[in-house]
Design a protein around this motif. Structure first.
Motif, mmCIF file in Angstrom:
data_model
loop_
_atom_site.group_PDB
_atom_site.id
_atom_site.type_symbol
_atom_site.label_atom_id
_atom_site.label_comp_id
_atom_site.label_asym_id
_atom_site.label_seq_id
_atom_site.Cartn_x
_atom_site.Cartn_y
_atom_site.Cartn_z
ATOM 1 N N PRO A 99 -3.797 4.374 -5.807
ATOM 2 C CA PRO A 99 -3.096 3.398 -6.760
ATOM 3 C C PRO A 99 -1.866 3.575 -7.631
ATOM 4 O O PRO A 99 -1.061 2.869 -7.747
ATOM 5 N N SER B 27 -5.459 1.456 0.770
ATOM 6 C CA SER B 27 -4.681 2.291 -0.342
ATOM 7 C C SER B 27 -5.363 2.316 -1.640
ATOM 8 O O SER B 27 -5.040 2.954 -2.781
ATOM 9 N N ALA C 163 -1.445 -1.431 -3.726
ATOM 10 C CA ALA C 163 -2.700 -0.829 -3.526
ATOM 11 C C ALA C 163 -4.064 -1.894 -3.432
ATOM 12 O O ALA C 163 -5.143 -1.277 -3.886
ATOM 13 N N GLY D 199 0.843 -1.198 -0.016
ATOM 14 C CA GLY D 199 0.006 -0.029 0.018
ATOM 15 C C GLY D 199 0.925 1.305 0.071
ATOM 16 O O GLY D 199 2.036 1.295 -0.175
ATOM 17 N N CYS E 183 0.973 4.520 -5.605
ATOM 18 C CA CYS E 183 1.710 3.026 -5.025
ATOM 19 C C CYS E 183 2.547 2.509 -6.258
ATOM 20 O O CYS E 183 3.733 1.965 -5.866
#
Length: 461
Positions: A399, A293, A289, A262, A402
């Motif tokens: 995302p 997240s 993610a 995440g 990440c």
């Protein structure tokens, strides 16, 4: 804090606050090299650094950034490829981006180093701001505020000091015993210091703080300058055991496993990889993610206090760092993220008073400014009942962030200290939620990550 810091006289930048030039009229870059680089014997010290070493320079007075760029240039041309430079500087009046660009244009030779700095530089409210260059090999930490307040809070081990700043005659408050004590607290045996000043009060203050000082030939019209070396026994006094720094590790860790891909996990993995650590990121799902997240959108904003609290300074520095990271690694295309700004409305009398107190702090208008009802409505695109404060900020697709952080770490080769910007994907990562073994998404080592390579964890919830 004014948005205009510089005046110009005979082609030289001059501080409005102190009425003094930023560098010698006999040649700013040549002065930097003589006083600070040669005065601290940096060329030989950079070349002699062991593998993976971090060399830290402390500076009082960032100014135009000339000293930083000259040190960066020398480091890249003399230090081993796997070493890193951390440059920590203070500045009470940071230049605007336009002023900085105009000042640095005086030295075309430094253009390859100035351009990356200018690409990241923006409005800087009072906080500690972190900049990273060359994939994390060069780090600048800029402490915006009065050096007498920021340096005593610095927890570092500085290898060389650039005692700069405007002359003691123009800025006597800076050249104080309190500042010299703060420098000594962040020094170790063998730390060096150099300054263009040869004033007796400066020499006596540094010697009282533990530096053994000598006069040597100055630059240009200055007949003499000072340089010295820190000796901890000369400082006197003692430090309580619970305040002593732990002894440095005999060797820095070279490998790490981060569990969870995440925001926290990928950020930690990217940070470790930038420090030359071989990182393996472990995630039980087949993509980053995958948990909390994975929210589609997150706001990039802060809720500051008008009282200059440590938390507010942390928020200001964190927001600035996040915006610089996003600008460097994601397209501002309203898909991955957008630096559209954040509008905070003065929705009641209490909030209006709070915003008035914040506006009175005089932060740079490039970071925050007061907007009336009409401008607030124009920014929002809808009629609004009141005005408020408009901050630098926006939103991000977590995302995407990440994934960008994972790419940073997965493309770092610590053995060559180079960055290869190419995404790496590994299939077959779906493990049952109750599995006790999870496959790594990627490893930053050059060994391929295969379906059969497992990293154990205690429990998967």
């Amino acid at each position: 804090m004014s948005d205009i810091v510089l005046d110009w006289a005979d082609g030289q930048p001059v501080s409005r606050r102190f009425g003094d030039v930023y560098f010698s009229r006999d040649g700013g870059l040549a002065e930097t090299r003589h006083v600070f680089l040669d005065g601290n014997r940096l060329s030989a010290r950079f070349a002699a650094l062991p593998e993976h070493a971090v060399f830290t320079i402390g500076e009082t007075g960032f100014g135009t950034g000339l000293n930083f760029l000259a040190a960066w240039q020398l480091f890249e041309t003399t230090a081993p490829a796997r070493c890193r430079l951390h440059f920590v500087s203070t500045e009470i009046d940071p230049l605007s981006a336009t002023e900085l660009a105009s000042a640095l244009a005086l030295w075309p030779e430094l253009r390859p180093w100035a351009q990356p700095l200018l690409a990241q530089y923006g409005a800087l409210p009072p906080a500690w701001h972190r900049f990273q260059f060359r994939g994390g090999r060069i780090v600048l930490t800029l402490l915006v505020g009065d050096a007498r307040e920021t340096l005593p809070r610095l927890d570092a081990r500085v290898d060389a000091w650039f005692l700069d700043g405007f002359s003691p005659a123009r800025n006597p408050e800076l050249w104080s015993d309190a500042l010299f004590r703060a420098m000594s607290q962040a020094s170790r045996d063998g730390t060096t210091v150099a300054t263009y000043s040869s004033a007796g009060a400066v020499r006596r203050g540094l010697e009282a703080a533990g530096f053994r000082m000598d006069k040597i030939a100055g630059f240009g019209r200055k007949r003499e300058m000072l340089r010295g070396t820190f000796v901890s026994t000369a400082r006197g006094g003692s430090v309580a055991p619970w305040l002593r720094r732990p002894a440095p590790l005999a060797s820095r860790p070279r490998t790490a496993i981060v569990i969870g891909a995440g925001l926290a996990g990928t950020a930690a993995a990217a940070s470790l990889a930038r420090r030359g650590v071989d990182v393996t990121l472990v995630e039980r799902e087949d993509h980053v993610a995958a948990g909390a997240s994975g929210n589609p959108q997150g706001m990039l904003y802060i809720n500051p206090s008008a009282h200059g609290t440590v938390l507010t300074q942390l928020l200001l520095g964190g927001l600035g760092f996040t915006l610089r990271e996003l600008a460097a690694h994601l397209p501002d295309d309203a898909t991955a993220w957008s630096r559209c700004g954040v509008l905070a409305l003065a929705h009641d009398a209490e909030e209006a008073l709070r915003q008035q107190a914040l506006a009175a702090l005089g932060w740079p208008t490039g970071f925050s400014r007061v907007v009336d009802r009409a401008e607030a409505g124009a920014l929002a695109g809808v009629p609004l009942p009141t005005g408020g404060l408009f901050y630098d900020g926006g939103w991000v697709h977590p995302p995407a962030l990440c994934a960008a952080l994972a790419r940073i770490a997965s493309t770092c080769d610590p053995r060559t200290a180079r960055w290869r910007w190419s995404a790496t994907t590994v299939s077959g990562m779906c493990a049952p939620r109750t599995a006790r073994r999870c496959a790594p998404i990627w490893s930053s080592s050059r060994r391929p990550v295969t379906r059969g390579r497992w990293a154990r964890r205690r429990r998967c919830h």
